[in-house]
Scaffold this motif. Structure first.
Motif, PDB file in Angstrom:
ATOM      1  N   GLY A  69      -6.085   2.895  -6.221  1.00  0.00           N
ATOM      2  CA  GLY A  69      -5.370   3.787  -5.318  1.00  0.00           C
ATOM      3  C   GLY A  69      -4.130   4.361  -5.990  1.00  0.00           C
ATOM      4  O   GLY A  69      -3.716   3.906  -7.060  1.00  0.00           O
ATOM      5  N   LYS A  70      -3.508   5.345  -5.345  1.00  0.00           N
ATOM      6  CA  LYS A  70      -2.346   6.029  -5.922  1.00  0.00           C
ATOM      7  C   LYS A  70      -1.192   5.064  -6.201  1.00  0.00           C
ATOM      8  O   LYS A  70      -0.576   5.103  -7.269  1.00  0.00           O
ATOM      9  CB  LYS A  70      -1.884   7.148  -4.979  1.00  0.00           C
ATOM     10  N   GLU A  71      -0.870   4.196  -5.248  1.00  0.00           N
ATOM     11  CA  GLU A  71       0.245   3.258  -5.428  1.00  0.00           C
ATOM     12  C   GLU A  71      -0.035   2.280  -6.562  1.00  0.00           C
ATOM     13  O   GLU A  71       0.856   1.922  -7.333  1.00  0.00           O
ATOM     14  CB  GLU A  71       0.508   2.495  -4.133  1.00  0.00           C
ATOM     15  N   GLN A  72      -1.285   1.819  -6.663  1.00  0.00           N
ATOM     16  CA  GLN A  72      -1.660   0.920  -7.756  1.00  0.00           C
ATOM     17  C   GLN A  72      -1.521   1.621  -9.106  1.00  0.00           C
ATOM     18  O   GLN A  72      -1.040   1.037 -10.080  1.00  0.00           O
ATOM     19  CB  GLN A  72      -3.100   0.437  -7.574  1.00  0.00           C
ATOM     20  N   GLU A  74       0.560   3.907  -9.901  1.00  0.00           N
ATOM     21  CA  GLU A  74       1.982   4.038 -10.236  1.00  0.00           C
ATOM     22  C   GLU A  74       2.553   2.762 -10.849  1.00  0.00           C
ATOM     23  O   GLU A  74       3.460   2.812 -11.671  1.00  0.00           O
ATOM     24  CB  GLU A  74       2.772   4.432  -8.981  1.00  0.00           C
ATOM     25  N   ARG A  75       2.009   1.617 -10.452  1.00  0.00           N
ATOM     26  CA  ARG A  75       2.529   0.346 -10.963  1.00  0.00           C
ATOM     27  C   ARG A  75       1.816  -0.111 -12.246  1.00  0.00           C
ATOM     28  O   ARG A  75       2.257  -1.049 -12.894  1.00  0.00           O
ATOM     29  CB  ARG A  75       2.411  -0.738  -9.883  1.00  0.00           C
ATOM     30  N   GLY A 145       4.527  -5.683 -10.987  1.00  0.00           N
ATOM     31  CA  GLY A 145       3.760  -5.212  -9.839  1.00  0.00           C
ATOM     32  C   GLY A 145       2.435  -4.604 -10.230  1.00  0.00           C
ATOM     33  O   GLY A 145       1.731  -3.995  -9.400  1.00  0.00           O
ATOM     34  N   THR A 147      -1.500  -4.104 -11.261  1.00  0.00           N
ATOM     35  CA  THR A 147      -2.751  -4.632 -10.712  1.00  0.00           C
ATOM     36  C   THR A 147      -3.522  -5.355 -11.809  1.00  0.00           C
ATOM     37  O   THR A 147      -3.764  -4.799 -12.886  1.00  0.00           O
ATOM     38  CB  THR A 147      -3.616  -3.493 -10.148  1.00  0.00           C
TER      39      THR A 147
END
Length: 318
Positions: A69-72, A74-75, A145, A147
């Protein structure tokens, strides 16, 4: 099989193949008359040693990264690996414009460390034990953070590795048997799953070094037995069999066959001499077990997945 596990369907494996196509090679299938004569069967080599990053691991890593996903994204992503998955994940992350944090044992081959660095991966070194790998990875994930994308025990990774056998069957080969190396089991699990869907009459075999034979012992005992203190030249097969892959293997694999390091080196040399292609020791294990078990494969059409070609040419074992 664990009822909680929903395995990738054939439709999902086909979708994964479409997803990763722009970032992988469709590798060739080669044969050798001389090796066929020695083995007493027709062997078709699926050459994943020609794959991006030099190994089949490119498939699973790309698929897993592209499904984030987008948030993943980014990290970033993180993993622990002695080599091919490390390079594959670093490359997949870099191509997607995200960061990768790679925990590697200090004993990993130099060629594999350099590969990770060349793809922009940030290496964090640890002691060469599974406990140290996991502890260091946990620290990295807590700090960043990121994944965690495991090398093999992950459904998106298995789904990606399953596309290798999909290409074999799409090429129209009529095989009696298909042999893949087994360490963590992502390639063997994916191969067995695709073959079960498309050609269930074909027997799938795992090939494992005697010095790291947890899959063999698990298969014989019909329960998962973790690997402890593995010792083999096949450095890519030192890891313990994953739970998800064990669930697939115990159901869809015909047998696990083993070879010792001397037999693995002989098979590796045979491929160099007869086929003029570069393979790493782990990659030679399937041919070693086919040569060791002529009664199992005599007169049959046998597929072998050459899993990778990342070897230090200055340290060949022959």
């Amino acid at each position: 099989m664990n009822s909680d596990i929903t395995l990738p369907t054939l439709l999902e494996i086909r979708a994964a193949h479409e997803r990763i196509k722009p970032m992988i090679h469709r590798t060739p299938i080669l044969s050798s008359t001389a090796i066929n004569t020695l083995a007493g069967c027709e062997i078709y080599f699926k050459c994943e040693n020609f794959q991006k990053v030099g190994a089949f691991k490119a498939r699973g890593a790309v698929n897993a990264v592209l499904k984030l996903g987008k948030e993943q994204m980014e990290r970033g992503v993180a993993t622990h690996s002695s080599g091919n998955h490390a390079a594959a994940l670093a490359r997949a992350a870099s191509a997607s414009g995200i960061k990768s944090y790679i925990v590697m044992p200090t004993t990993a081959p130099d060629i594999k460390k350099k590969a990770v660095e060349s793809y922009g991966g940030q290496i964090i070194f640890c002691e060469p034990t599974l406990e140290a790998r996991k502890r260091t990875l946990d620290e990295v994930v807590a700090d960043t953070g990121a994944t965690f994308i495991p090398p093999y025990d992950h459904l998106d990774v298995i789904e990606g590795q399953a596309t290798c056998a999909l290409e074999i069957w799409e090429d129209g080969l009529l095989l009696d048997a298909l042999v893949a190396p087994v360490g963590g089991g992502g390639l063997l699990g994916g191969t067995a799953l695709t073959t079960h869907y498309l050609v269930p009459t074909c027997k799938v075999y795992g090939a494992e070094p005697e010095g790291a034979d947890d899959a063999y012992r698990s298969f014989q005992a019909n329960r998962l037995i973790p690997m402890t203190n593995p010792k083999t030249i096949a450095d890519g097969l030192l890891t313990s069999l994953g739970n998800l892959n064990w669930a697939i293997i115990r159901r869809y694999v015909a047998d696990i066959l083993t070879a010792n390091d001397t037999e693995i080196i002989e098979a590796m040399r045979l491929v160099y001499e007869r086929m003029k292609i570069v393979i790493e020791p782990s990659c030679a294990v399937p041919l070693a077990v086919v040569l060791k078990n002529p009664e199992t494969f005599k007169g049959k059409k046998v597929g072998i997945i050459l899993s990778g070609g990342n070897v230090d040419l200055g340290k060949l074992p022959f």
